[in-house]
Scaffold this motif. Structure first.
Motif, PDB file in Angstrom:
ATOM      1  N   PRO A 344       0.691  -1.401  -0.027  1.00  0.00           N
ATOM      2  CA  PRO A 344      -0.047  -0.181   0.145  1.00  0.00           C
ATOM      3  C   PRO A 344       0.946   1.440   0.003  1.00  0.00           C
ATOM      4  O   PRO A 344       1.708   1.374   0.851  1.00  0.00           O
ATOM      5  CB  PRO A 344      -0.717   0.005   1.263  1.00  0.00           C
ATOM      6  CG  PRO A 344       0.023  -0.949   2.352  1.00  0.00           C
ATOM      7  CD  PRO A 344       0.860  -2.001   1.146  1.00  0.00           C
ATOM      8  N   PRO A 345       0.694   2.236  -0.804  1.00  0.00           N
ATOM      9  CA  PRO A 345       1.372   3.469  -0.904  1.00  0.00           C
ATOM     10  C   PRO A 345       0.521   4.504  -0.008  1.00  0.00           C
ATOM     11  O   PRO A 345      -0.625   4.143   0.437  1.00  0.00           O
ATOM     12  CB  PRO A 345       1.259   3.987  -2.322  1.00  0.00           C
ATOM     13  CG  PRO A 345       0.306   3.090  -3.237  1.00  0.00           C
ATOM     14  CD  PRO A 345      -0.205   1.937  -2.127  1.00  0.00           C
ATOM     15  N   ILE A 346       1.209   5.310   0.329  1.00  0.00           N
ATOM     16  CA  ILE A 346       0.549   6.842   0.909  1.00  0.00           C
ATOM     17  C   ILE A 346       1.082   7.989   0.087  1.00  0.00           C
ATOM     18  O   ILE A 346       2.288   7.601  -0.194  1.00  0.00           O
ATOM     19  CB  ILE A 346       1.087   6.614   2.308  1.00  0.00           C
ATOM     20  CG1 ILE A 346       2.466   6.872   2.628  1.00  0.00           C
ATOM     21  CG2 ILE A 346       0.359   5.500   3.251  1.00  0.00           C
ATOM     22  CD1 ILE A 346       2.651   7.345   4.442  1.00  0.00           C
ATOM     23  N   ASP A 347       0.561   8.709   0.044  1.00  0.00           N
ATOM     24  CA  ASP A 347       0.847   9.815  -0.793  1.00  0.00           C
ATOM     25  C   ASP A 347       0.730  11.259  -0.226  1.00  0.00           C
ATOM     26  O   ASP A 347      -0.001  11.346   0.697  1.00  0.00           O
ATOM     27  CB  ASP A 347      -0.189   9.718  -2.182  1.00  0.00           C
ATOM     28  CG  ASP A 347      -1.556  10.264  -1.772  1.00  0.00           C
ATOM     29  OD1 ASP A 347      -2.350   9.460  -1.457  1.00  0.00           O
ATOM     30  OD2 ASP A 347      -1.928  11.399  -1.978  1.00  0.00           O
ATOM     31  N   THR A 348       1.265  12.212  -1.033  1.00  0.00           N
ATOM     32  CA  THR A 348       0.926  13.803  -0.803  1.00  0.00           C
ATOM     33  C   THR A 348       0.332  14.189  -2.020  1.00  0.00           C
ATOM     34  O   THR A 348       1.231  14.308  -3.104  1.00  0.00           O
ATOM     35  CB  THR A 348       2.377  14.548  -0.369  1.00  0.00           C
ATOM     36  OG1 THR A 348       2.827  13.681   0.743  1.00  0.00           O
ATOM     37  CG2 THR A 348       1.941  15.813  -0.102  1.00  0.00           C
ATOM     38  N   ASP A 349      -0.941  14.557  -2.212  1.00  0.00           N
ATOM     39  CA  ASP A 349      -1.406  15.046  -3.211  1.00  0.00           C
ATOM     40  C   ASP A 349      -1.568  14.394  -4.415  1.00  0.00           C
ATOM     41  O   ASP A 349      -1.629  14.841  -5.524  1.00  0.00           O
ATOM     42  CB  ASP A 349      -0.969  16.361  -3.522  1.00  0.00           C
ATOM     43  CG  ASP A 349      -0.894  17.557  -2.343  1.00  0.00           C
ATOM     44  OD1 ASP A 349      -1.963  17.304  -1.663  1.00  0.00           O
ATOM     45  OD2 ASP A 349      -0.099  18.628  -2.589  1.00  0.00           O
ATOM     46  N   TYR A 350      -1.643  12.956  -4.419  1.00  0.00           N
ATOM     47  CA  TYR A 350      -1.524  12.307  -5.641  1.00  0.00           C
ATOM     48  C   TYR A 350      -3.186  12.480  -6.329  1.00  0.00           C
ATOM     49  O   TYR A 350      -2.830  13.104  -7.407  1.00  0.00           O
ATOM     50  CB  TYR A 350      -1.410  10.708  -5.314  1.00  0.00           C
ATOM     51  CG  TYR A 350      -1.266   9.924  -6.330  1.00  0.00           C
ATOM     52  CD1 TYR A 350      -0.324   9.955  -7.476  1.00  0.00           C
ATOM     53  CD2 TYR A 350      -2.385   8.972  -6.652  1.00  0.00           C
ATOM     54  CE1 TYR A 350      -0.525   9.046  -8.642  1.00  0.00           C
ATOM     55  CE2 TYR A 350      -2.610   8.157  -7.845  1.00  0.00           C
ATOM     56  CZ  TYR A 350      -1.603   8.378  -8.883  1.00  0.00           C
ATOM     57  OH  TYR A 350      -1.522   7.406 -10.057  1.00  0.00           O
ATOM     58  N   TYR A 351      -4.270  12.255  -5.748  1.00  0.00           N
ATOM     59  CA  TYR A 351      -5.368  12.346  -6.502  1.00  0.00           C
ATOM     60  C   TYR A 351      -5.607  13.695  -7.051  1.00  0.00           C
ATOM     61  O   TYR A 351      -6.016  13.674  -8.174  1.00  0.00           O
ATOM     62  CB  TYR A 351      -6.528  11.410  -5.874  1.00  0.00           C
ATOM     63  CG  TYR A 351      -6.228  10.185  -5.486  1.00  0.00           C
ATOM     64  CD1 TYR A 351      -6.267   9.409  -6.640  1.00  0.00           C
ATOM     65  CD2 TYR A 351      -6.538   9.732  -4.149  1.00  0.00           C
ATOM     66  CE1 TYR A 351      -5.905   8.005  -6.277  1.00  0.00           C
ATOM     67  CE2 TYR A 351      -6.358   8.306  -3.923  1.00  0.00           C
ATOM     68  CZ  TYR A 351      -6.233   7.240  -4.990  1.00  0.00           C
ATOM     69  OH  TYR A 351      -6.016   6.074  -4.898  1.00  0.00           O
ATOM     70  N   VAL A 352      -5.216  14.513  -6.105  1.00  0.00           N
ATOM     71  CA  VAL A 352      -5.626  16.095  -6.783  1.00  0.00           C
ATOM     72  C   VAL A 352      -4.763  16.514  -7.684  1.00  0.00           C
ATOM     73  O   VAL A 352      -5.100  17.281  -8.673  1.00  0.00           O
ATOM     74  CB  VAL A 352      -5.705  16.908  -5.564  1.00  0.00           C
ATOM     75  CG1 VAL A 352      -4.202  17.317  -4.950  1.00  0.00           C
ATOM     76  CG2 VAL A 352      -6.302  18.321  -5.574  1.00  0.00           C
ATOM     77  N   THR A 353      -3.767  15.693  -8.018  1.00  0.00           N
ATOM     78  CA  THR A 353      -2.831  15.938  -9.058  1.00  0.00           C
ATOM     79  C   THR A 353      -3.490  16.054 -10.444  1.00  0.00           C
ATOM     80  O   THR A 353      -3.057  16.801 -11.403  1.00  0.00           O
ATOM     81  CB  THR A 353      -1.396  15.270  -9.035  1.00  0.00           C
ATOM     82  OG1 THR A 353      -0.752  15.763  -7.764  1.00  0.00           O
ATOM     83  CG2 THR A 353      -0.474  15.528 -10.247  1.00  0.00           C
ATOM     84  N   PHE A 354      -4.613  14.930 -10.490  1.00  0.00           N
ATOM     85  CA  PHE A 354      -5.192  14.874 -11.675  1.00  0.00           C
ATOM     86  C   PHE A 354      -6.235  15.913 -12.058  1.00  0.00           C
ATOM     87  O   PHE A 354      -6.703  15.744 -13.169  1.00  0.00           O
ATOM     88  CB  PHE A 354      -5.622  13.236 -11.932  1.00  0.00           C
ATOM     89  CG  PHE A 354      -4.406  12.136 -11.751  1.00  0.00           C
ATOM     90  CD1 PHE A 354      -4.011  11.817 -13.013  1.00  0.00           C
ATOM     91  CD2 PHE A 354      -4.114  11.715 -10.436  1.00  0.00           C
ATOM     92  CE1 PHE A 354      -2.936  10.999 -13.042  1.00  0.00           C
ATOM     93  CE2 PHE A 354      -2.963  10.946 -10.692  1.00  0.00           C
ATOM     94  CZ  PHE A 354      -2.461  10.559 -11.890  1.00  0.00           C
ATOM     95  N   ASN A 355      -6.331  16.831 -11.069  1.00  0.00           N
ATOM     96  CA  ASN A 355      -7.080  18.006 -11.601  1.00  0.00           C
ATOM     97  C   ASN A 355      -6.298  19.124 -12.298  1.00  0.00           C
ATOM     98  O   ASN A 355      -6.983  20.118 -12.810  1.00  0.00           O
ATOM     99  CB  ASN A 355      -7.738  18.689 -10.461  1.00  0.00           C
ATOM    100  CG  ASN A 355      -8.822  17.585  -9.734  1.00  0.00           C
ATOM    101  OD1 ASN A 355      -9.248  16.548 -10.219  1.00  0.00           O
ATOM    102  ND2 ASN A 355      -9.019  17.722  -8.365  1.00  0.00           N
ATOM    103  N   ARG A 356      -5.034  19.014 -12.396  1.00  0.00           N
ATOM    104  CA  ARG A 356      -4.253  19.904 -13.150  1.00  0.00           C
ATOM    105  C   ARG A 356      -4.274  19.624 -14.443  1.00  0.00           C
ATOM    106  O   ARG A 356      -4.342  18.837 -14.987  1.00  0.00           O
ATOM    107  CB  ARG A 356      -2.799  19.614 -12.799  1.00  0.00           C
ATOM    108  CG  ARG A 356      -2.246  19.743 -11.193  1.00  0.00           C
ATOM    109  CD  ARG A 356      -0.738  19.450 -11.185  1.00  0.00           C
ATOM    110  NE  ARG A 356      -0.008  20.377 -11.795  1.00  0.00           N
ATOM    111  CZ  ARG A 356       0.778  21.400 -11.173  1.00  0.00           C
ATOM    112  NH1 ARG A 356       0.805  21.467  -9.722  1.00  0.00           N
ATOM    113  NH2 ARG A 356       1.476  22.130 -12.059  1.00  0.00           N
TER     114      ARG A 356
END
Ligand SMILES: Cc1cc2nc3c(=O)[nH]c(=O)nc-3n(C[C@H](O)[C@H](O)[C@H](O)COP(=O)(O)OP(=O)(O)OC[C@H]3O[C@@H](n4cnc5c(N)ncnc54)[C@H](O)[C@@H]3O)c2cc1C
Length: 549
Positions: A344-356
Motif C-alpha cells: 500500500p502506498p501513501i501519498d501527498t496530493d496524488y489524486y488531486v494532481t489529476f485535476n491539474r
C-alpha cells in the motif's frame, strides 16, 4: 541519453587482490551497516562490506527520484540498537525525504566508524562454497578473490531495478530514468513533456512533484492503486522530547506488533461496528494519514473480502470526491484487487494532481503500450510525444539481487537452479545446500511486510547470536535440513493462502516480472509468530539446522 546507474567516480584501487575474512557482507544499506557493526564491533569478527554504489545507504542511495521519502514514520524507520544514536539524531518531520534518510545512514557509518571496513564501487559477482575447506570464495568486479567463513547477504529486497523490455526503448531520443537508479545530479523537468510508467509507491510519490515542474505529465497506468494521504508534518520540539523519553517503549512495541509499527492492529472486525461508525473510523484515519488506515483500523481487512470491500469502497469514494473529471476518477478507482494486497502506498496530493490541466492519465490496460518510438510512447490507440520517460516500474523484488550473484553451494549447486520454481529457504535466513550463507530479510521471512529496520535488526541479531553460539560450541558450519526447509516453505504458502494476498498480481508474488515464478515470497504469519519461531529454533539448539564441527 538513457540513464545509467550513478556509479560516479573512479574505482579506488582494490586493497588486495585476495584476502581472507571471517564474514563477507554484501550491501551497505540499513542491513549491511548494522551487520558490520554487530559482527565487527560486538562479535569481534573480521568483517567487510562490499557495495556496488559509491556511497552507503542502499535504497536511500539509489532512489533519488522527486518525492522519494519513507512511509514508515521516521522515529521508528530507524535503528534501535544504540540509545546514544537515538538521543542525538532528530528527524525534521514524520516522513522525511530521501536526502535526510541518506544523511542519517551516512551519519551512522561515521558515528560507528564503519567506513574503514566498507569497500564501495565493488559488485560481488559470485560466491562459491568450497566443501573441503568449509569456506566461501567470493569474487568481485574488481578482480578480487576473498575467502570467508560466512557470507551474509544484505542485498535488499527492493534493489534490482525492473526496467520493462518495451520494444524500441533504446531508440528513444529523449532521456529515460528508472526511479530506483536516479542520477545524483537530479533531473530538471522544466518545459518537458514527461511520461511516467507505473503507479506503485514510487510512481505515486513522484507524480505530484514532477507534475508541478513539467510542462506536461502523462501517467501511464496499468493497475490503479489505493493510496491514503501521508499528512506529513514537522516534528515539533515538544513532540521530540516525548519521543526521546518514550523511545524504549516505542521500540518494544515495534517488536511486538504484526507489521513492526508502534501501534496495534485492532482485533475488531469491520463488522463489529455499525456502517456509520465504520465510516467515521475511516474518516478519522484518512484525516490522520499514513499506514494506520490499514494497520490501525480493523483486524480482518487482509483476511475477509467483505471487510476489505468496506475500506476499498471508502477509498474509491474519496477518489470520486477529489478528482473532478468523472472519467479520470473512474480510471483511478482500483477494482481488480483488494486494498492492501499490493504494497500500500501513501501519498501527498496524488489524486488531486489529476485535476491539474498539465496532467493526463492513460489506461494502458485498456490500450496497452505497443512500443517506445524515438519520439515517445505508442499505445494501441494513440501516440504520445515525450521528452522524458520515467520508469516507476519497481523492482525484481526479494530474489532479484540475490540471483544476480552467481551463488554456488555444496556440489556446485546454483542458487538460480535451486530456486527455479521460486525461492526456498528455512525461516528466510538460510538455504539448504548453502552452508554458512545467511540472507538478511530473505524470501520466506516477514521482510517487506514489516517496517523494515525492525525486520533487519531481528535478522542481524539472530545471525550474530547464531555465529557466536557456533564459535562457543565449536561448530564450523550450519545449514538447514532439507525437511525443515520444505516444511517452512509449505507453512509460508499455507499462511499466505489464508489471506487476500493471492488476489493481486503483485511484486510480493513476482507477478511484475515476466517469466518469474509466481510464489508468495514474504512470510505473512506476522512478526510475533515469526519471532517466536526463530527464538524457539535457537533455544532448541538450532532445531531444523544441521551443525557440523
Ligand atoms: C522508494 C522506497 C521507499 C521505501 N520506504 C520504506 C518505508 O517507508 N518503510 C520500510 O519499512 N521500508 C521501505 N522501503 C524498503 C527499503 O528497501 C528498506 O526499508 C531498507 O532500506 C532495506 O535496506 P537493506 O539494507 O536491506 O537493502 P538496500 O537498502 O536495498 O541495500 C542493499 C544494497 O546492496 C547493494 N548490492 C546488491 N547486490 C550487490 C552486489 N552483488 N554486490 C555489492 N552490492 C550489492 C545495493 O547496491 C544496495 O546498496 C522502501 C523502499 C523503496 C525503494
Amino acid at each position: 541519453m538513457p540513464n545509467r546507474p550513478n556509479r560516479a567516480g573512479p574505482h579506488p584501487a582494490a586493497d588486495e587482490a585476495s584476502r581472507s575474512l571471517d564474514v563477507v557482507i554484501i550491501g551497505a544499506g540499513f542491513a549491511g551497516l548494522y551487520a558490520l557493526y554487530r559482527f565487527r564491533d560486538v562479535l569481534g569478527l573480521d568483517a567487510r562490506v562490499y557495495e556496488t554504489g559509491d556511497g552507503v545507504g542502499g535504497t536511500w542511495y539509489w532512489n533519488r527520484y522527486p518525492g522519494a521519502r519513507c512511509d514508515s514514520e521516521s522515529f521508528y524507520y530507524s535503528y534501535s540498537f544504540s540509545e546514544e544514536l537515538e538521543q542525538e539524531w532528530e528527524w525534521s518531520s514524520k516522513y522525511p525525504e530521501q536526502p535526510e534518510i541518506l544523511a542519517y545512514l551516512n551519519h551512522v557509518a561515521d558515528r560507528f566508524d564503519l567506513r574503514r571496513d566498507i569497500q564501495l564501487c565493488t559488485k560481488v559477482l559470485s560466491a562459491a562454497y568450497d566443501e573441503s575447506a568449509a569456506r566461501w570464495e567470493v569474487t568481485t568486479d574488481r578482480g578480487e578473490r576473498i575467502s570467508a567463513t560466512y557470507v551474509v547477504t544484505a542485498v535488499g529486497c527492493l534493489s534490482a531495478a525492473n526496467v520493462p523490455e518495451i520494444p524500441g526503448r533504446d531508440d528513444f531520443r529523449g532521456d529515460w530514468y528508472h526511479t530506483g537508479a536516479w542520477p545524483k545530479q537530479g533531473v530538471d523537468f522544466s518545459g518537458k513533456r514527461v511520461g511516467l510508467i507505473g503507479t506503485g509507491s514510487s510512481g505515486i510519490q513522484a507524480t505530484p512533484v514532477i507534475a508541478a515542474q513539467a510542462e506536461h505529465l502523462t501517467v501511464f497506468q496499468r493497475t490503479p492503486n489505493y493510496t491514503v494521504p501521508t499528512r506529513n508534518a514537522r516534528l515539533r520540539p515538544e513532540e521530540w522530547a516525548k519521543i526521546k523519553r518514550d523511545y524504549r517503549a516505542i521500540r518494544q512495541k515495534t517488536r511486538e506488533t504484526q507489521a513492526g509499527f508502534p501501534y496495534d492492529v485492532l482485533e475488531r472486525s469491520a463488522f463489529d461496528v455499525s456502517d456509520e461508525q465504520r465510516r467515521e473510523i475511516y474518516e478519522q484515519l484518512w484525516a490522520e494519514g499514513g499506514f494506520k488506515f490499514l494497520w490501525g483500523s480493523f483486524g480482518d481487512l487482509l483476511r475477509d473480502k467483505r471487510a476489505n470491500h468496506t475500506a476499498a469502497e471508502f477509498i474509491r469514494s474519496k477518489i470520486r470526491e477529489i478528482v473532478k473529471d468523472p472519467g479520470t476518477a473512474e480510471k483511478l478507482c482500483p477494482t481488480d484487487h483488494p486494498y492492501g494486497s499490493k504494497r500500500p502506498p501513501i501519498d501527498t496530493d496524488y489524486y488531486v494532481t489529476f485535476n491539474r490541466p498539465n496532467v493526463s492519465l492513460v489506461d494502458i490496460k485498456r490500450s496497452p503500450i505497443v512500443e517506445i518510438t524515438p519520439q515517445g510512447i505508442r499505445t494501441e490507440d494513440a501516440t504520445y510525444e515525450l521528452d522524458t520517460i520515467v520508469f516507476a516500474t519497481g523492482f525484481d523484488a526479494m530474489t532479484g539481487s540475490l540471483l544476480k550473484i552467481d551463488l554456488r553451494g555444496v556440489g556446485g549447486l546454483r542458487l538460480a537452479e535451486k530456486w527455479a520454481a521460486g525461492p526456498r529457504t528455512y525461516l528466510g535466513l538460510q538455504v539448504a545446500g548453502f552452508p554458512n550463507l545467511f540472507t538478511i530479510t530473505g524470501p520466506g521471512s516477514p521482510s517487506v511486510l514489516l517496517n523494515m529496520p525492525v525486520a533487519i535488526e531481528q535478522h542481524v541479531d539472530w545471525i550474530s547470536d547464531c555465529i557466536e553460539q557456533m564459535r562457543v560450541k565449536g561448530f564450523r558450519t550450519i545449514q538447514p535440513q532439507l525437511d525443515a526447509e520444505d516444511a517452512w516453505v509449505e507453512h509460508v504458502n499455507e499462511v499466505a493462502k489464508q489471506t487476500l494476498f493471492y488476489e493481486a498480481k503483485s511484486w510480493y508474488l513476482g507477478a511484475n516480472v515476466p517469466g518469474k515464478p509466481q510464489v508468495f515470497m514474504p512470510y505473512v504469519g506476522g512478526q510475533p509468530l515469526y519471532r517466536q519461531k526463530c527464538e524457539a529454533v535457537a533455544t532448541a539448539g538450532y532445531a531444523g539446522f544441521e551443525l557440523r564441527a
